[in-house]
Design a protein around this motif. Sequence first.
Motif, short mmCIF file in Angstrom:
data_model
loop_
_atom_site.label_atom_id
_atom_site.label_comp_id
_atom_site.label_asym_id
_atom_site.label_seq_id
_atom_site.Cartn_x
_atom_site.Cartn_y
_atom_site.Cartn_z
N ARG A 36 8.34 11.63 -9.73
CA ARG A 36 9.68 12.22 -9.57
C ARG A 36 9.69 13.49 -8.71
O ARG A 36 10.54 13.61 -7.83
CB ARG A 36 10.30 12.49 -10.94
CG ARG A 36 11.77 12.87 -10.85
CD ARG A 36 12.45 12.89 -12.22
NE ARG A 36 12.51 11.52 -12.74
CZ ARG A 36 11.91 11.11 -13.86
NH1 ARG A 36 11.21 11.95 -14.59
NH2 ARG A 36 12.02 9.86 -14.25
N PRO A 37 8.77 14.44 -8.89
CA PRO A 37 8.81 15.65 -8.06
C PRO A 37 8.69 15.37 -6.56
O PRO A 37 9.18 16.15 -5.74
CB PRO A 37 7.62 16.48 -8.55
CG PRO A 37 7.33 15.98 -9.92
CD PRO A 37 7.71 14.52 -9.91
N SER A 38 8.06 14.26 -6.21
CA SER A 38 7.85 13.95 -4.79
C SER A 38 9.06 13.28 -4.15
O SER A 38 9.17 13.25 -2.93
CB SER A 38 6.65 13.02 -4.65
OG SER A 38 6.97 11.70 -5.08
N GLY A 39 9.92 12.68 -4.97
CA GLY A 39 11.04 11.93 -4.43
C GLY A 39 10.66 10.52 -4.00
O GLY A 39 11.50 9.77 -3.49
N VAL A 40 9.41 10.14 -4.20
CA VAL A 40 8.94 8.79 -3.86
C VAL A 40 9.09 7.93 -5.11
O VAL A 40 8.76 8.36 -6.22
CB VAL A 40 7.47 8.82 -3.38
CG1 VAL A 40 6.86 7.44 -3.31
CG2 VAL A 40 7.38 9.51 -2.04
N THR A 41 9.62 6.72 -4.93
CA THR A 41 9.80 5.81 -6.06
C THR A 41 8.49 5.08 -6.37
O THR A 41 7.57 5.05 -5.54
CB THR A 41 10.89 4.77 -5.76
OG1 THR A 41 10.41 3.89 -4.73
CG2 THR A 41 12.20 5.41 -5.35
N ALA A 42 8.45 4.45 -7.53
CA ALA A 42 7.27 3.67 -7.91
C ALA A 42 7.04 2.53 -6.92
O ALA A 42 5.88 2.25 -6.56
CB ALA A 42 7.44 3.13 -9.33
N LEU A 43 8.10 1.87 -6.47
CA LEU A 43 7.94 0.79 -5.48
C LEU A 43 7.41 1.33 -4.15
O LEU A 43 6.58 0.69 -3.50
CB LEU A 43 9.25 0.05 -5.28
CG LEU A 43 9.68 -0.84 -6.44
CD1 LEU A 43 11.05 -1.45 -6.18
CD2 LEU A 43 8.65 -1.93 -6.70
N GLN A 44 7.90 2.50 -3.73
CA GLN A 44 7.40 3.09 -2.50
C GLN A 44 5.92 3.48 -2.64
O GLN A 44 5.12 3.26 -1.73
CB GLN A 44 8.25 4.31 -2.12
CG GLN A 44 9.64 3.95 -1.68
CD GLN A 44 10.55 5.17 -1.56
OE1 GLN A 44 10.26 6.24 -2.09
NE2 GLN A 44 11.66 5.00 -0.86
N TYR A 45 5.57 4.04 -3.79
CA TYR A 45 4.18 4.39 -4.05
C TYR A 45 3.30 3.15 -3.99
O TYR A 45 2.22 3.16 -3.38
CB TYR A 45 4.04 5.09 -5.40
CG TYR A 45 2.62 5.38 -5.78
CD1 TYR A 45 1.95 6.49 -5.26
CD2 TYR A 45 1.93 4.53 -6.64
CE1 TYR A 45 0.63 6.74 -5.59
CE2 TYR A 45 0.61 4.78 -6.98
CZ TYR A 45 -0.03 5.89 -6.45
OH TYR A 45 -1.34 6.13 -6.78
N THR A 46 3.76 2.06 -4.61
CA THR A 46 3.01 0.81 -4.58
C THR A 46 2.78 0.36 -3.14
O THR A 46 1.67 -0.03 -2.77
CB THR A 46 3.75 -0.28 -5.38
OG1 THR A 46 3.86 0.15 -6.74
CG2 THR A 46 3.02 -1.60 -5.31
N ALA A 47 3.82 0.43 -2.32
CA ALA A 47 3.68 0.05 -0.91
C ALA A 47 2.65 0.93 -0.21
O ALA A 47 1.83 0.42 0.59
CB ALA A 47 5.04 0.14 -0.20
N LEU A 48 2.65 2.21 -0.48
CA LEU A 48 1.67 3.12 0.14
C LEU A 48 0.25 2.75 -0.27
O LEU A 48 -0.66 2.74 0.56
CB LEU A 48 1.97 4.57 -0.23
CG LEU A 48 3.26 5.15 0.34
CD1 LEU A 48 3.54 6.54 -0.25
CD2 LEU A 48 3.23 5.22 1.86
N THR A 49 0.05 2.43 -1.55
CA THR A 49 -1.29 2.07 -2.01
C THR A 49 -1.75 0.74 -1.40
O THR A 49 -2.92 0.58 -1.09
CB THR A 49 -1.39 2.01 -3.54
OG1 THR A 49 -0.53 0.99 -4.05
CG2 THR A 49 -1.06 3.35 -4.17
N VAL A 50 -0.82 -0.17 -1.23
CA VAL A 50 -1.15 -1.45 -0.57
C VAL A 50 -1.57 -1.18 0.87
O VAL A 50 -2.57 -1.73 1.35
CB VAL A 50 0.05 -2.42 -0.63
CG1 VAL A 50 -0.15 -3.61 0.29
CG2 VAL A 50 0.28 -2.89 -2.08
N LEU A 51 -0.83 -0.34 1.56
CA LEU A 51 -1.17 -0.02 2.96
C LEU A 51 -2.51 0.69 3.06
O LEU A 51 -3.24 0.50 4.04
CB LEU A 51 -0.06 0.82 3.60
CG LEU A 51 1.19 0.04 3.97
CD1 LEU A 51 2.32 1.00 4.33
CD2 LEU A 51 0.91 -0.91 5.13
N LYS A 52 -2.84 1.49 2.08
CA LYS A 52 -4.14 2.16 2.12
C LYS A 52 -5.27 1.13 2.06
O LYS A 52 -6.28 1.27 2.76
CB LYS A 52 -4.28 3.15 0.97
CG LYS A 52 -5.60 3.87 1.01
CD LYS A 52 -5.72 4.96 -0.01
CE LYS A 52 -7.08 5.61 0.17
NZ LYS A 52 -7.28 6.75 -0.63
#
Length: 153
Positions: A36-52
């Motif tokens: 929440r403090p980052s403004g990134v959603t759980a789905l967005q975070y998931t996408a970032l981890t997939v891209l990593k």
Amino acid sequence: MNDTVTVSPEPSAALLLYLVKRLELATRAQLDAVLRPSGVTALQYTALTVLKRQRTMSAADLARASFVRAQSTSDLVSALERRGLIQRSADPANRRRLLISLTAAGHAFLAQYNPMVEELEERMLAGFDAADRDRFRDYLVAGRRAISDDPRA
């Protein structure tokens, strides 16, 4: 007369699908709180981890790997691109196709938030020894594969 009904929070005879859904909802709520403090959603975070893990992907591949409908991918990708966490570039093998990858800011974001997410996972698995953790992971993967239409699941 007492009209109060007591319901066990985790009935032992509950369907596994119900328990899996409860776990998903609980982890999602906790992940949302961490992010929440980052403004990134759980789905967005998931996408970032997939891209990593994958380095570069098409939007369609990212949607499949991130649990997002193809129609929602455009919004997800646009939001992450506006934040500078990902970039799109032409595929050298097919100039009409765009590939998505993490930016330096995307890598930095994951470096900042991954430890908090790992701590959340550690809390979830606190009662498991190493063998139980491995079996739990194997069971989850096997269950997903058994009901998935995607042979790569």
